[in-house]
Design an enzyme around this catalytic site. Structure first.
Site, PDB file in Angstrom:
ATOM      1  N   CYS A 265      -4.928  -9.773  -5.093  1.00  0.00           N
ATOM      2  CA  CYS A 265      -6.144  -9.289  -5.777  1.00  0.00           C
ATOM      3  C   CYS A 265      -6.191  -7.780  -5.517  1.00  0.00           C
ATOM      4  O   CYS A 265      -6.976  -7.307  -4.710  1.00  0.00           O
ATOM      5  CB  CYS A 265      -7.381  -9.973  -5.240  1.00  0.00           C
ATOM      6  SG  CYS A 265      -7.259 -11.780  -5.168  1.00  0.00           S
ATOM      7  N   ALA A 266      -5.350  -7.021  -6.200  1.00  0.00           N
ATOM      8  CA  ALA A 266      -4.958  -5.693  -5.718  1.00  0.00           C
ATOM      9  C   ALA A 266      -5.826  -4.525  -6.193  1.00  0.00           C
ATOM     10  O   ALA A 266      -5.842  -3.476  -5.543  1.00  0.00           O
ATOM     11  CB  ALA A 266      -3.511  -5.420  -6.102  1.00  0.00           C
ATOM     12  N   ALA A 267      -6.482  -4.623  -7.348  1.00  0.00           N
ATOM     13  CA  ALA A 267      -7.177  -3.464  -7.894  1.00  0.00           C
ATOM     14  C   ALA A 267      -8.305  -3.002  -6.968  1.00  0.00           C
ATOM     15  O   ALA A 267      -8.925  -3.827  -6.302  1.00  0.00           O
ATOM     16  CB  ALA A 267      -7.752  -3.805  -9.264  1.00  0.00           C
ATOM     17  N   GLY A 269      -6.100  -0.689  -6.037  1.00  0.00           N
ATOM     18  CA  GLY A 269      -4.776  -0.332  -5.549  1.00  0.00           C
ATOM     19  C   GLY A 269      -4.746   0.470  -4.257  1.00  0.00           C
ATOM     20  O   GLY A 269      -3.669   0.893  -3.833  1.00  0.00           O
ATOM     21  N   ASP A 289      -3.675  -8.247 -10.352  1.00  0.00           N
ATOM     22  CA  ASP A 289      -5.142  -8.310 -10.513  1.00  0.00           C
ATOM     23  C   ASP A 289      -5.461  -9.056 -11.794  1.00  0.00           C
ATOM     24  O   ASP A 289      -4.700  -9.019 -12.760  1.00  0.00           O
ATOM     25  CB  ASP A 289      -5.769  -6.916 -10.547  1.00  0.00           C
ATOM     26  CG  ASP A 289      -7.266  -7.002 -10.265  1.00  0.00           C
ATOM     27  OD1 ASP A 289      -7.626  -7.030  -9.061  1.00  0.00           O
ATOM     28  OD2 ASP A 289      -8.064  -7.079 -11.219  1.00  0.00           O
ATOM     29  N   CYS A 387     -15.062  -7.781   1.784  1.00  0.00           N
ATOM     30  CA  CYS A 387     -15.985  -6.701   2.135  1.00  0.00           C
ATOM     31  C   CYS A 387     -17.406  -7.253   2.212  1.00  0.00           C
ATOM     32  O   CYS A 387     -18.351  -6.640   1.730  1.00  0.00           O
ATOM     33  CB  CYS A 387     -15.890  -5.543   1.139  1.00  0.00           C
ATOM     34  SG  CYS A 387     -16.218  -6.011  -0.574  1.00  0.00           S
TER      35      CYS A 387
END
Length: 453
Positions: A265-267, A269, A289, A387
């Site tokens: 789930c990279a965005a 980046g 993503d 987060c």
């Protein structure tokens, strides 16, 4: 401060607040776009930012102060009228450089421009009534703790009640206060193009006030003197803007040059590029993503930093087992979450979330672990991060996963890789780390490290 400048800033702030409320836009993205295109001077931009974040951050407190001076429910007013009142009360309650008469006059003019004489009289009457008798909005000290803290720090009462139960009154109040404070500007150097010492020396020459991060050997905290994101060195890939707690994720993943890494789930980046830095851009990183437009953000980071080891993919992370072939040496699942650890950066989050929404997220987070964990190779490491500070999305997801997957264990050696300040303050369980807002001036963050085999 010239009147024209304040007027322009207030009108711009009102437009941005209206778009955030009506379109569901995120404050940080909308502000950046609007201010970049505005042609405003830096002082105007700072005032717009102050007004937008101030109103979003203190909305509940502002509404509490406004209501006694209205003869009708605040919610019945048109959105722009409600926001104009919040904007005016924010200036009256929290700013001291703009005279009250100027705040009232500009609000009345704005009401005439956007509405009609009747709305202007309403705005004028409410503001002048407050100035004649400003004590009605004071918060009684004998309210129950959740209600008092909710009003004092402008957070939804359900959220305060949860945190009081989970973390106690002292920690909760520290979190609420931290959420209302401005975010420090922190950045991560690209060690393939510079060193922290070189960059600190350069910033000093340029007049920036900067110091090394205590949590990351690549981190720098900038406290004044300019905006590093607007400097040519940023575009040249010498550093990236990133919160310090977020920098811990790639570090604790412990990627090595030549390895295969999946960032599911990279965005946008930030963690992906950090992984590439730690791997010296040698190896293979699949950065996925779900949103194609966010995939382009990863491509931009990759291009700006000059990395060739990153391969960008778009699609639902749950379908990755059908789209990629394992095994991977490292897997990062930076899972979709409620975001309750980053309220200071996006204060509108606290007004958009409803408690019942939180119950759906753990199932998605657990499903990601179930689907992606078989892609990890023997002796590999998997990081699960969020987060948020919500235990149902953090420790409880990991505990559930470990109880049904004996082939994985919480990596107890995680504690050996933590910077010493975290050992004194953060909440640490075997293989897990929780940082609360307010503990280190960072975002709230949860990280779990699991090992396979």
């Amino acid at each position: 401060m010239p009147t024209k400048m304040k007027k322009e800033a207030r009108e711009t702030a009102l437009d941005i607040l209206l778009r955030i409320e009506e379109e569901g836009a995120y404050s940080n993205l909308l502000l950046r776009t609007a201010l970049d295109r505005s042609g405003m001077r830096d002082a105007d931009k700072r005032l717009v930012t102050e007004l937008v974040y101030g109103v979003l951050t203190h909305r509940l407190r502002l509404d509490y102060a406004i209501r006694p001076y209205l003869s009708r429910p605040l919610e019945k007013l048109e959105p722009w009228v409600r926001l104009l009142l919040r904007l005016s009360f924010y200036q009256l309650l929290y700013l001291d450089k703009i005279p009250p008469y100027a705040i009232v006059n500009e609000a009345v003019k704005s009401a005439k421009r956007r509405g009609h004489e009747g709305i202007a009289r309403l705005i004028n009457g409410v503001l002048r009534s407050y100035l004649r008798e400003p004590i009605k909005g004071e918060i009684p000290p004998d309210l129950p703790p959740a209600r008092r803290l909710s009003l004092l720090y402008s957070h939804p009462e359900w959220m305060v009640k949860r945190w009081l139960k989970q973390y106690g009154e002292e920690k909760t109040e520290a979190m609420l206060s931290a959420n209302n404070a401005p975010s420090p500007l922190t950045l991560r150097i690209n060690p393939l193009r510079t060193t922290r010492e070189e960059l600190l020396s350069f910033f000093k020459e340029e007049g920036l006030v900067a110091m090394p991060s205590l949590l990351s050997p690549q981190g720098i905290r900038v406290t004044g003197g300019g905006n590093p994101a607007a400097m040519p060195e940023y575009r040249l890939g010498l550093y990236s803007i990133q919160d310090e707690s977020s920098m811990l994720v790639a570090t604790l993943l412990k990627p090595e040059a030549g390895q295969r890494v999946l960032d599911a789930c990279a965005a946008p980046g930030g963690k992906t590029s950090h992984i590439a830095e730690l791997m010296k851009d040698e190896g293979e990183i699949l950065a996925n993503d779900i949103h194609p437009h966010k995939g382009s953000l990863i491509e931009e980071q990759k291009k700006r930093l000059g990395f060739t080891s990153i391969q960008v993919m778009t699609g639902d992370a749950l379908t990755l087992p059908e789209r990629v072939k394992g095994p991977f040496d490292r897997i990062l699942i930076d899972a979709p979450c409620s975001g309750l650890g980053v309220i200071r950066r996006k204060p509108e989050i606290k007004w958009r979330k409803e408690e019942r929404e939180l119950s759906h997220l753990p199932e998605l987070q657990y499903a990601l672990l179930e689907r992606l964990s078989p892609l990890l190779g023997e002796k590999g490491l998997l990081i699960y991060s969020t987060c948020t500070v919500n235990p149902e999305e953090n420790e409880e997801v990991i505990d559930r996963f470990l109880s049904s997957h004996p082939e994985f264990q919480a990596d107890e050696s995680l504690v050996n890789d933590l910077p010493s300040p975290l050992l004194e303050e953060a909440i640490i369980r075997p293989g897990m780390l929780l940082i609360l807002p307010g503990d280190f001036g960072t975002d709230g963050f949860f990280i779990a490290r699991l090992k396979h085999g």
